[in-house]
Structure formats: C-alpha cells, structure tokens
Design a protein around this motif. Sequence first.
Motif, PDB file in Angstrom:
ATOM      1  N   MET A   1      -0.178  -2.111  33.848  1.00  0.00           N
ATOM      2  CA  MET A   1      -1.239  -2.393  33.153  1.00  0.00           C
ATOM      3  C   MET A   1      -1.397  -3.652  32.366  1.00  0.00           C
ATOM      4  N   PHE A   2      -0.112  -4.013  31.671  1.00  0.00           N
ATOM      5  CA  PHE A   2      -0.309  -5.253  30.808  1.00  0.00           C
ATOM      6  C   PHE A   2      -0.371  -6.869  31.343  1.00  0.00           C
TER       7      PHE A   2
ATOM      8  N   LEU B   1      -8.119  -1.149  15.215  1.00  0.00           N
ATOM      9  CA  LEU B   1      -7.442  -2.661  15.453  1.00  0.00           C
ATOM     10  C   LEU B   1      -8.674  -3.603  15.037  1.00  0.00           C
TER      11      LEU B   1
ATOM     12  N   LEU C   1      -9.754  -7.904  18.228  1.00  0.00           N
ATOM     13  CA  LEU C   1      -8.988  -7.578  19.737  1.00  0.00           C
ATOM     14  C   LEU C   1      -9.751  -6.780  20.375  1.00  0.00           C
TER      15      LEU C   1
ATOM     16  N   SER D   1     -11.182  -6.844  23.009  1.00  0.00           N
ATOM     17  CA  SER D   1     -11.009  -6.825  24.153  1.00  0.00           C
ATOM     18  C   SER D   1      -9.939  -5.936  24.770  1.00  0.00           C
ATOM     19  N   ALA D   2      -8.945  -5.766  23.813  1.00  0.00           N
ATOM     20  CA  ALA D   2      -7.769  -5.035  24.457  1.00  0.00           C
ATOM     21  C   ALA D   2      -8.249  -3.362  24.409  1.00  0.00           C
TER      22      ALA D   2
ATOM     23  N   LEU E   1      -7.093  -1.129  26.033  1.00  0.00           N
ATOM     24  CA  LEU E   1      -6.142  -0.176  26.319  1.00  0.00           C
ATOM     25  C   LEU E   1      -5.441   0.478  25.146  1.00  0.00           C
ATOM     26  N   PHE E   2      -6.034   0.004  23.954  1.00  0.00           N
ATOM     27  CA  PHE E   2      -5.437   0.379  22.699  1.00  0.00           C
ATOM     28  C   PHE E   2      -6.243   1.307  21.685  1.00  0.00           C
TER      29      PHE E   2
ATOM     30  N   LEU F   1       1.242   0.038  18.392  1.00  0.00           N
ATOM     31  CA  LEU F   1       0.242   0.405  19.120  1.00  0.00           C
ATOM     32  C   LEU F   1      -0.212   1.619  19.482  1.00  0.00           C
TER      33      LEU F   1
ATOM     34  N   THR G   1       4.450  -7.442  15.963  1.00  0.00           N
ATOM     35  CA  THR G   1       4.444  -6.486  17.285  1.00  0.00           C
ATOM     36  C   THR G   1       3.398  -7.175  18.108  1.00  0.00           C
TER      37      THR G   1
ATOM     38  N   VAL H   1       0.686  -7.742  21.148  1.00  0.00           N
ATOM     39  CA  VAL H   1      -0.454  -6.788  21.872  1.00  0.00           C
ATOM     40  C   VAL H   1      -0.574  -7.453  23.156  1.00  0.00           C
ATOM     41  N   PRO H   2      -0.156  -6.239  24.260  1.00  0.00           N
ATOM     42  CA  PRO H   2      -0.523  -6.784  25.434  1.00  0.00           C
ATOM     43  C   PRO H   2      -1.877  -6.931  25.775  1.00  0.00           C
ATOM     44  N   ASN H   3      -2.373  -7.851  26.761  1.00  0.00           N
ATOM     45  CA  ASN H   3      -3.700  -8.116  27.294  1.00  0.00           C
ATOM     46  C   ASN H   3      -4.440  -8.808  25.912  1.00  0.00           C
ATOM     47  N   ALA H   4      -4.026  -9.347  25.079  1.00  0.00           N
ATOM     48  CA  ALA H   4      -4.817  -9.918  23.791  1.00  0.00           C
ATOM     49  C   ALA H   4      -5.062 -11.231  24.386  1.00  0.00           C
ATOM     50  N   PRO H   5      -5.968 -12.000  23.599  1.00  0.00           N
ATOM     51  CA  PRO H   5      -6.134 -13.491  23.899  1.00  0.00           C
ATOM     52  C   PRO H   5      -4.682 -14.213  23.632  1.00  0.00           C
TER      53      PRO H   5
ATOM     54  N   LEU I   1       0.681  -8.265  15.738  1.00  0.00           N
ATOM     55  CA  LEU I   1       0.180  -7.749  14.487  1.00  0.00           C
ATOM     56  C   LEU I   1       1.453  -7.581  13.576  1.00  0.00           C
TER      57      LEU I   1
ATOM     58  N   ILE J   1      -3.079  -3.963   8.460  1.00  0.00           N
ATOM     59  CA  ILE J   1      -2.638  -4.458   9.502  1.00  0.00           C
ATOM     60  C   ILE J   1      -3.575  -5.785   9.922  1.00  0.00           C
TER      61      ILE J   1
ATOM     62  N   VAL K   1      -3.925  -9.212  12.023  1.00  0.00           N
ATOM     63  CA  VAL K   1      -3.658  -9.945  13.425  1.00  0.00           C
ATOM     64  C   VAL K   1      -3.138 -11.310  12.957  1.00  0.00           C
TER      65      VAL K   1
ATOM     66  N   THR L   1     -13.805 -15.185  19.718  1.00  0.00           N
ATOM     67  CA  THR L   1     -13.026 -15.175  20.913  1.00  0.00           C
ATOM     68  C   THR L   1     -13.636 -15.946  22.069  1.00  0.00           C
TER      69      THR L   1
END
Lengths: 729, 149
Positions: free
Chosen positions: A478-479, A523, A527, A529-530, A532-533, A546, B31, B33-37, B43, B50, B52, B136
């Motif tokens: 997925m990532f 979040l 963010l 765009s993500a 998934l979270f 997350l 931590t 963040v997958p799929n982030a820019p 984070l 929290i 960014v 973004t």
Amino acid sequence: MDDIVREFVIESAEAMDKYDVLLLALEKDHAGPDGLANVFRIAHTIKGACGFLGFAKLESLTHAGESLLSLLRDGKLAADAGVVSCLLKLGDAVRACLRSIETSGGDAAFDHSALVAEMEALMAGGRTGTAVANPPGTPAGDWSAAEKSPDGSADHVPEAHGEAGRGSDQTIRVDVALLDKLMNLVGELVLVRNQVLQHANDRQKGAAPGAAQQLDLITSELQEGVMKTRMQPIRNVWTRFPRLVRDLAHTCGKEVRLEMDGGGTELDKTILEAIKDPLTHVLRNSIDHGIEPAAERVRAGKPAVGTIRLKAYHKGGQVTIEIGDDGAGIDVAKVAFKAMEKGLVTTERVSRMSDWELAQLIFLPGFSTAEAVTNVSGRGVGMDVVKKHVEGIGGTVDLANRPGQGLTLRIKIPLTLAIIPALIVQAAGQRFAIPQVNVVEVVRLKADAPGKGVEWIQDHPVYRLRGELLPLLRLDDMFRPTYRPLREAIPEDFLAVVQADNAHFGVLLGSVRDTQEIVVKPLSKHLKSAALFAGATIMGDGRVALILDIPGLSLAAGFAREADEAEALAASVAQPETSSGLSVAEENLLLSEVEGLGMYAFPLVSISRLEEISPAALERLGEVDVCQSRGRIMPILRLTDLLEGRRAPLSAAIRTGDQGIKVIVLARGEETVGVVVDRILDVAGSAQIMPALSERPSIRGSAILRGRAVEIVDPEALLGSALATAEIP
Amino acid sequence: MAQYCSFYLAEGAYGIDILGIQEILRHQDVTPVPNAPEWVDGLINLRGQIAVVVNLRKRLGLPAAGISGEPIHIISDIEGEPVSLLADKAGDVYEFDPAALAPCPGPAREGAPVLGVFQLENALLHILDPRALLATPVPAAGPLELPET
C-alpha cells in the motif's frame, strides 16, 4: 440576567419543544389520555412562573392558551387542525417572547393581541362554557389561584416541573466549554496512564504495579463518565422535526407522514449540534422537491400521503443517519440539464457521467432545481451547504436515487470521539493503531504451511479462512506510490481480519502488540493526501503512531467500491479473488458489446480488471497502440481485430474521440493486454454453452444470455494471439 | 522593524519572522508517514500535540544533508498548527526593516517559499514564507542560488 430568569427561559424553551410534539400527536389522535393534560400542564407551568417573575404579557398569553386548552380537555372543543394550528402559533409566540426575555430581560415590547383574539374567537366558536373542570391529576383551581398569589405559584411550579419533565431533577446543566476542557484533561490522563502502565510492565519484577493498576481503573472509569456526559440521543434534535414537517407540508400543500427510527442513537453533543441544520435542510428538500402533490402521487399509484423516514444507527464505528422519502426521486436528466444550463458542468462531461454521478450534481454549489423560489427552498444554496457541513465534521453524504420511487440520503458521521480502543500492531517496519471497531479477529498464519497459508490468485494474495477466501493486503504494498501486490515471500506472521463498509479483508501484520485506548489526534491538514490514515496518536513511549484508516485502505486496494457504482465493475474486481480455480461450479460471464457486431462474453475469472482509458493516454508503438498501466506497457487492441487475428492500430474515431476507451484487461503473469469493446454491460451467471457458430480460434462457444445470443470468448487463445501480435514487430 | 530568526541549510542562511516561531528543539523521534509528500519527514510528539516535520532541504530542493551533526527542529505555528521545520543549525536573531526586503531576482513566482533576501555582512539572509512551504501542490522549488561563503 437573573439566575432564576435564565433558568426559567431555558426550562420553558425545553418544555415548549415537548409542547409541539404533544400537540402534533394530539392532532393525529395518538397522544394517549395524558397527552392533553401534559400540554395543559406546560402552558400552566409557564404561566405560573410568569406571574411569579412579573412577565405580564407572557402570562396573559399563556393564560389565554390555557383557557383554550381547558375547553379541549373538557371535550367542549375538538382538536381539529385549526385549533392545533392556533395552539402551535401560541407555541411560537411563547418562544419569541422567551427570546425577547433572554435578550432584553423583559417582555414589554411584545405584542400578542391578535393571537389572543384568535384564541378567544375559537373559544367562542366552541361550546362556550367557561366552567373549568379539574384536569385529571392536577389540583383544582390551583392555577387560577396561582396567578393571584405569588406564594401559591411558587409552591406549585416545582411540582408541575417534576411531572412535565421527569428526570429534570436528576440532571444538571454544564457548560460545554468546561466539558471540553475536562475531556482534554482526561485525554492527557489516558496518555499518562499508558506511560505509567508501560513502565510498570517493564519493571514488573519487584516493583509494585498496584498503583499503576489503580490508576488504570480510575482513569478508565473517569474517561467513560466524562464521555457519557457528552453523549445525547439524536432524538433531542429530532423532536422539532414533526412540527417542521407538518408546517412545511401545509405550506407546500402536500400530505407527509414522518417516521422516525433509532432516536435513541447517541452522539457527541458537538456533532449533534453540527448536524441539526443539515438535517433540517434535507427534510425541507424532501418535502419541497421530493414528495409529489397528492394528486400526482395517486396517479403514479402511490399512497396519497407521502412518507419520510428518518433512521439513525451505529454501523462500522460510524453513526449513519438516513433520510428517505418515497417521492419522485431525482430526475437525472433534469438535473443534468440544469447543471449545464447554469454552466456548472460541460455538456461533454455530462455525456460521460453515470446516473449515480449525475445525481451527485445536486451537491454542486449554486445548484437548485426548484422551478420557482419558494418560501421553503430554491434559493440556490442547498445540498452543497449540507455536504460542506457534514464534511466539516468529518462525515460523508451519499445518496441512493430511485427515480419515481424516492430518494434516500445517507449521512455517515465517523467516530470522532477523541478516545477510541485500538489494536496496536507492527507492520511495514512501523507501529500502527487499528481502530478496534474495524477489527473482526486476529489470526496467526500457519507457520508450517507453504507460503504460510497465503495463496495467490491473479497477483492478489488471499487466505482461506474457515472455507472463505479472504483477500489480503500488505501495508508494504500500500505504501508504494502505486498499489500493486508483490508476489514474494510473506515475512508477516499475523493477519487482522478487518471490515470496512461492505468488505472484509485481511491486513498482514508482523506482530500484534496490545490493545489500548488511544487518543485520536487529527492529522495535519497538510497531510490530507495520505488518505490511508485516520489520524495519529501518542504511544506510551512518547512516540507518534499512525492510525490506519481501514475504509481508506479498502478503497485504495479496490476491495470496496461505491455501492451505487456499476455492479459489473465491483463484481469483476472482487470475483477473480473469490471464485477462481478453487470452486468453479459455475462460471460468471462479463457481457460486453461491440457496436454492429453483437455481444461477447468473457469468463469473469480471466479478467484482471476493467479500465477506462483516456485517448490522450494512448501511445503508438510500432503498429499497435499501447498505454502505460501500473508501470508496464499494455497493448490496446480492438476485440474485433483480435477475433480476426489481425493486428491493427485503433481506428481514428477511437483515438481522437472524446470518449473514454472501455478496456477489458486480460493478464497472463506479468503481461497484460487491453481489449477494447464499445460497451461493458453486465455480469451474468453461467449459461448452457453451445458450440460456436463460426469457426474462430478465439471463440469458445455461444450461449443465450439476457435473451440475446452471445459469443463466448476464449481468453487464453485471445491472450495468446494478442501477445504474439503485440510482440512481432 | 521586525526580528528574524536565522538558521543554516547547506551553507545558506535563511530566516523566518520570529513571531511565527514557537521554540527550537534538538533531536526528536520522528515517525515517518507513508505516502506523504516526499519533503515531509514524518510526525513528532510535541508535548501531546502532533507536529508535521518538514525537511527544508528537500522542500527547497537542496542536496541532502551529510552525516555531520543532527538537524534542529524549528517549531513554528503555521495556520494554527505546529509544524517542525528541519534545519542544519540555528543562527542569530537579526533585526531588519521589512520594507527593505529585496525581492529575489528573476520573474516572480506565485507561491514561491522565498519572500526575498536581506543583506548580511558576508551572506544573504533568505526570508521564507512558512505558509508557502506547506502549500502542497507546488512542485519542489528549483535549487536556490547559494550565497558565496
């Protein structure tokens, strides 16, 4: 403002909500024997307090109302629509008066002589008998005494209160801001508790974990308690709807019945406040646009009285509110026309939209189909505002349109309560939290089975769980920038079976750590765009973890689709995973059509996916057209050419058209071929297969499906000839 | 006059209006963040909030940092939420008249993260617009002209 006066205003306003509900029940004759007595009591209570507090105008107003009610109670006047309307008007006047007391501290500026005159006329119209009999259960003459003697009314008011709103003695008003602060503190306390617990566990030997355990207990209970203070049944918002529906229906000259179901569903107070206006608006729309006039309904074979159903329930960790009517539904053609006329969409885009997408146009800003601006709606601000409101609290709005049958709007409000139970897991080299509401069970993979029991169907990992095939998802996959399962050894040892909306699937996990109450932090909006979270949380060790958004994952992996989207699509995606090789008792066929040449059916198991390719994405490679798909080059060939064993570029009409090209993707291992057809129609169950009518290698047979003759394609042969065709330069 | 907090990135000097800066922190557990820019490192936990983490080198298209020393987290308040801007090391606080800000040479770019420069004795101080840093859709800005040091 005086404390007593403020109390009076708040309590009276609450009583007036009940007043409306009771009156409406009265009109329909199912208020029960106490109904009228309760209405009477409310008017009486307010009147008594007014005398005590010195609001003369409000007092005389309620006095007149009380006299009218007493005639009703004694059966000297029938509770017909006229009387009830007048009494409802009285309710409005009382509310207006209460507002004026609230803002200016008095009711001096208030004029109600017209209403009093109207009530007196009604009373005179009834069999005028001013003798007032005793209401059942209320002491005789007390109210008339009350208006003269402040002492009497002071004695009497609390008693009446207890009866009007049972439990009001047991409740206490708390400032929401204070509650919010408490809630935040509890959130922080939960975090500290988690930290302490972790320490206590680390040093279990020797150290006394008793205090930690105690802290755990107290925190949990405190948290639960504070949380409950914020929860309120949705009924609190719904109480005003019967009145609203009645008035609107009268205004529009329609007959509408309101059914309510699930009023006990509890919601956080802030959310409740936030959905009040959107719900009201949707109801207005249903009555004004949805429900047809009685004559029209009868002509359409429907009962003359329209029905609106309000329904609320918990599902999948969300609260769903449905507003359904049995009206005309959305006329998508009309909607499309309006949207084009207002320049909200282009004609060209409309031509490519499905009915579902067209219906969605009503959510565009500035859209309104009302022919005339009415009192009720039609000002061009409407569903877009509803949508914005709901999305503002993190919810979604969806609609199921049944033209001619009605429209159901589904508002889903996610669990935005700050603290949720979650499963803490390790996967993809990181720690994640999965909301417990999404978790069905956790399964340990079979370490001794080949591939740990994970099997592959067409590049999709699946797991046999008690005879069911469960599609699997790896977070590593997925990532990656584009989702594509990698067929490789499975390092994970566990899988969490999760559910989202309408799909069950498994998420492969390295290890499962714990279940924990976590504090959900949104979040950053940067963010978003993500998808998934669902948010982030802070773990016991102070690090951030997350929170996985299971519905988001499901969508991204293609496990769940919009329910109203073409069923064929959903079936073709889900089917290869559930009905391949293992149980081919019957074969599902995907029907497609080539204009002028008839229908062709593809065995569903052979199809990798369906795609719509924009002509702009086509590239010419040698003598065939190709397009890039998931990092590979996919030849795109017309079905008709393939059947004739020809290799040819697509016709100019397709290449330059503004229509998306409908492509059925067949796959063999890593290689894929896109087969172009004109229309993808439906999925059909198996049929009796007859010999092919024409001798062509790529045709396996023929059949009758949906009442039409269909040729069944042999996907293997087709794929073979397509790949050969594409490779030979 | 306004005060600007300066910091260094790949030998270049940068500054942000000090009013937007909350604090500066050393090492934090980030931590991912997958799929982030790609310019979002992840984070961090900022006392229960929290934040960014924006990798300024990546965001500004500068070469990745070597292994020399740990970056610092400049915690700034951007549109009401804390954001950590990752820089090589912190510098002094300078005072300038905002009106004296010299625009970047070349055609003006909408949404560019560099507002302009102030002249230091031996370097140019690039003043960043924190909000533009987080916008973004803007593709990563091209490499900036580095002042000679």
